[in-house]
Design a protein around this motif. Structure first.
Motif, PDB file in Angstrom:
ATOM      1  N   GLN A  56       0.823  -1.207   0.000  1.00 19.19           N
ATOM      2  CA  GLN A  56       0.000   0.000   0.000  1.00 19.19           C
ATOM      3  C   GLN A  56       0.863   1.265   0.000  1.00 19.19           C
ATOM      4  O   GLN A  56       0.523   2.253  -0.665  1.00 19.19           O
ATOM      5  N   GLU A  57       1.979   1.245   0.691  1.00 22.44           N
ATOM      6  CA  GLU A  57       2.892   2.393   0.667  1.00 22.44           C
ATOM      7  C   GLU A  57       3.437   2.621  -0.738  1.00 22.44           C
ATOM      8  O   GLU A  57       3.564   3.766  -1.187  1.00 22.44           O
ATOM      9  N   ARG A  58       3.730   1.546  -1.445  1.00 29.64           N
ATOM     10  CA  ARG A  58       4.217   1.675  -2.819  1.00 29.64           C
ATOM     11  C   ARG A  58       3.142   2.266  -3.721  1.00 29.64           C
ATOM     12  O   ARG A  58       3.422   3.083  -4.595  1.00 29.64           O
ATOM     13  N   ARG A  59       1.877   1.870  -3.502  1.00 31.64           N
ATOM     14  CA  ARG A  59       0.785   2.422  -4.296  1.00 31.64           C
ATOM     15  C   ARG A  59       0.640   3.920  -4.044  1.00 31.64           C
ATOM     16  O   ARG A  59       0.458   4.700  -4.984  1.00 31.64           O
ATOM     17  N   TYR A  68       1.088   9.476  -5.751  1.00 36.18           N
ATOM     18  CA  TYR A  68       1.464  10.828  -5.341  1.00 36.18           C
ATOM     19  C   TYR A  68       2.672  11.314  -6.144  1.00 36.18           C
ATOM     20  O   TYR A  68       2.695  12.446  -6.648  1.00 36.18           O
ATOM     21  N   GLY A  69       3.657  10.447  -6.315  1.00 34.13           N
ATOM     22  CA  GLY A  69       4.839  10.806  -7.102  1.00 34.13           C
ATOM     23  C   GLY A  69       4.493  11.018  -8.562  1.00 34.13           C
ATOM     24  O   GLY A  69       5.157  11.774  -9.272  1.00 34.13           O
ATOM     25  N   GLY A  98       1.992  12.550  -9.620  1.00 32.86           N
ATOM     26  CA  GLY A  98       1.339  13.839  -9.813  1.00 32.86           C
ATOM     27  C   GLY A  98      -0.032  13.993  -9.197  1.00 32.86           C
ATOM     28  O   GLY A  98      -0.630  15.069  -9.253  1.00 32.86           O
ATOM     29  N   GLU A  99      -0.557  12.914  -8.613  1.00 31.50           N
ATOM     30  CA  GLU A  99      -1.903  13.010  -8.030  1.00 31.50           C
ATOM     31  C   GLU A  99      -1.859  13.775  -6.702  1.00 31.50           C
ATOM     32  O   GLU A  99      -0.955  13.561  -5.891  1.00 31.50           O
ATOM     33  N   PRO A 100      -2.842  14.641  -6.430  1.00 32.04           N
ATOM     34  CA  PRO A 100      -2.933  15.267  -5.113  1.00 32.04           C
ATOM     35  C   PRO A 100      -3.365  14.236  -4.073  1.00 32.04           C
ATOM     36  O   PRO A 100      -3.892  13.171  -4.424  1.00 32.04           O
ATOM     37  N   VAL A 101      -3.160  14.554  -2.802  1.00 28.76           N
ATOM     38  CA  VAL A 101      -3.479  13.602  -1.727  1.00 28.76           C
ATOM     39  C   VAL A 101      -4.939  13.153  -1.794  1.00 28.76           C
ATOM     40  O   VAL A 101      -5.244  11.976  -1.604  1.00 28.76           O
ATOM     41  N   LYS A 102      -5.829  14.083  -2.080  1.00 27.20           N
ATOM     42  CA  LYS A 102      -7.256  13.751  -2.130  1.00 27.20           C
ATOM     43  C   LYS A 102      -7.536  12.688  -3.197  1.00 27.20           C
ATOM     44  O   LYS A 102      -8.313  11.758  -2.980  1.00 27.20           O
ATOM     45  N   ALA A 103      -6.869  12.812  -4.355  1.00 23.82           N
ATOM     46  CA  ALA A 103      -7.059  11.839  -5.439  1.00 23.82           C
ATOM     47  C   ALA A 103      -6.435  10.487  -5.081  1.00 23.82           C
ATOM     48  O   ALA A 103      -6.982   9.435  -5.409  1.00 23.82           O
ATOM     49  N   VAL A 104      -5.286  10.529  -4.404  1.00 21.28           N
ATOM     50  CA  VAL A 104      -4.640   9.284  -3.944  1.00 21.28           C
ATOM     51  C   VAL A 104      -5.609   8.525  -3.035  1.00 21.28           C
ATOM     52  O   VAL A 104      -5.816   7.317  -3.181  1.00 21.28           O
ATOM     53  N   ALA A 105      -6.204   9.257  -2.089  1.00 27.52           N
ATOM     54  CA  ALA A 105      -7.155   8.648  -1.155  1.00 27.52           C
ATOM     55  C   ALA A 105      -8.342   8.037  -1.908  1.00 27.52           C
ATOM     56  O   ALA A 105      -8.766   6.917  -1.626  1.00 27.52           O
ATOM     57  N   PHE A 106      -8.858   8.780  -2.899  1.00 27.24           N
ATOM     58  CA  PHE A 106     -10.003   8.302  -3.675  1.00 27.24           C
ATOM     59  C   PHE A 106      -9.658   7.024  -4.437  1.00 27.24           C
ATOM     60  O   PHE A 106     -10.406   6.045  -4.417  1.00 27.24           O
ATOM     61  N   HIS A 107      -8.516   7.019  -5.121  1.00 26.28           N
ATOM     62  CA  HIS A 107      -8.093   5.851  -5.914  1.00 26.28           C
ATOM     63  C   HIS A 107      -7.944   4.604  -5.051  1.00 26.28           C
ATOM     64  O   HIS A 107      -8.222   3.489  -5.505  1.00 26.28           O
ATOM     65  N   ALA A 121      -4.189   8.608   3.857  1.00 25.46           N
ATOM     66  CA  ALA A 121      -3.219   8.848   2.776  1.00 25.46           C
ATOM     67  C   ALA A 121      -2.065   9.724   3.277  1.00 25.46           C
ATOM     68  O   ALA A 121      -0.895   9.461   2.975  1.00 25.46           O
ATOM     69  N   LYS A 122      -2.392  10.752   4.047  1.00 23.52           N
ATOM     70  CA  LYS A 122      -1.344  11.621   4.618  1.00 23.52           C
ATOM     71  C   LYS A 122      -0.445  10.840   5.576  1.00 23.52           C
ATOM     72  O   LYS A 122       0.769  11.051   5.619  1.00 23.52           O
ATOM     73  N   SER A 123      -1.055   9.922   6.354  1.00 24.76           N
ATOM     74  CA  SER A 123      -0.262   9.095   7.278  1.00 24.76           C
ATOM     75  C   SER A 123       0.714   8.202   6.515  1.00 24.76           C
ATOM     76  O   SER A 123       1.855   8.013   6.920  1.00 24.76           O
ATOM     77  N   TYR A 124       0.243   7.655   5.374  1.00 24.17           N
ATOM     78  CA  TYR A 124       1.131   6.840   4.549  1.00 24.17           C
ATOM     79  C   TYR A 124       2.304   7.669   4.035  1.00 24.17           C
ATOM     80  O   TYR A 124       3.461   7.219   4.068  1.00 24.17           O
ATOM     81  N   LEU A 125       2.032   8.868   3.548  1.00 26.80           N
ATOM     82  CA  LEU A 125       3.109   9.724   3.039  1.00 26.80           C
ATOM     83  C   LEU A 125       4.115  10.057   4.136  1.00 26.80           C
ATOM     84  O   LEU A 125       5.330  10.082   3.906  1.00 26.80           O
ATOM     85  N   LYS A 126       3.606  10.290   5.324  1.00 25.24           N
ATOM     86  CA  LYS A 126       4.491  10.580   6.459  1.00 25.24           C
ATOM     87  C   LYS A 126       5.387   9.392   6.754  1.00 25.24           C
ATOM     88  O   LYS A 126       6.595   9.532   6.994  1.00 25.24           O
ATOM     89  N   ARG A 127       4.807   8.183   6.738  1.00 28.88           N
ATOM     90  CA  ARG A 127       5.574   6.963   6.981  1.00 28.88           C
ATOM     91  C   ARG A 127       6.645   6.768   5.900  1.00 28.88           C
ATOM     92  O   ARG A 127       7.794   6.419   6.188  1.00 28.88           O
TER      93      ARG A 127
END
Length: 221
Positions: A150-153, A158-159, A161-170, A178-184
């Motif tokens: 999931q971290e790789r996804r 996000y890398g 070009g998707e914004p965090v909101k779109a990452v969460a939706f996908h 999604a923000k917690s994953y990016l922090k990790r």
């Protein structure tokens, strides 16, 4: 819907945590059905609802049964295992993972991450607490960190070009998750000696580590 929910058992001899976590999961995760919440290993095995899909198991239960035996017992019953601990030595973590545990969390982990670990285990994917992952890889500075599926996804989206909101939706997760994953992800790379604090740096690292294929990226304007 109930037929498709993840049937979860929670085993923790800290009764306050057992009650609080049970209630939180019931309220927060519609796709998880908490069918067993008990304070001891024998209570789990003798529950009429056992076997379940996933067991969230306290590593620090005050009994003399080796964790490797518990994990092998659950595996033989077709049950996926996620372990929780207040703290743990890296060698204990390695033993548990070698025995077949799919997830390993510290109890200070965000509650949303615990739910994500349960979902990952149901899908046969590993999920290691960021703290414990860093402890396991403390001697490997300079190499790329190990990321969960999931971290790789998250990193790829996000890398890419998707914004965090779109990452969460996908990925059908909340924006906060999604923000917690990016922090990790950023913390794992930081400990490994790589700064991915900006989106550009994270994108570059994702390409270098094969998480993101450059040809899949949208053209830059």
């Amino acid at each position: 819907m109930s037929d498709n929910r993840i049937r979860l058992a929670l085993v923790d001899d800290h009764r306050m945590l057992l009650g609080a976590l049970s209630e939180w999961i019931r309220r927060a995760a519609d796709d998880i059905n908490m069918v067993v919440a008990v304070a001891s290993w024998p209570e789990l095995l003798t529950s009429p609802d056992f076997p379940v899909d996933v067991v969230l198991l306290d590593l620090d239960l005050k009994d003399s049964i080796p964790v490797s035996l518990k994990i092998s017992t659950l595996k033989s019953a077709g049950v996926k295992v996620v372990l929780m601990s207040t703290y743990s030595e890296p060698n204990v973590v390695r033993e548990a993972l070698a025995a077949g545990a799919l997830g390993y969390l510290v109890k200070s982990e965000d509650a949303e991450m615990i739910v994500e670990a349960i979902r990952a285990a149901r899908n046969g994917e590993s999920f290691i607490s960021a703290e414990l992952d860093l402890a396991l890889n403390a001697g490997t500075v300079g190499g790329s960190p190990k990321l969960s599926a999931q971290e790789r996804r998250v990193m790829a989206l996000y890398g890419g070009g998707e914004p965090v909101k779109a990452v969460a939706f996908h990925l059908s997760i909340s924006e906060e998750t999604a923000k917690s994953y990016l922090k990790r992800i950023r913390e794992k790379y930081r400990v490994a000696g790589f700064d991915v604090g900006t989106k550009v740096a994270l994108r570059k690292r994702a390409i270098e580590d094969g998480i993101l294929i450059e040809s899949d990226l949208p053209p830059r304007s």
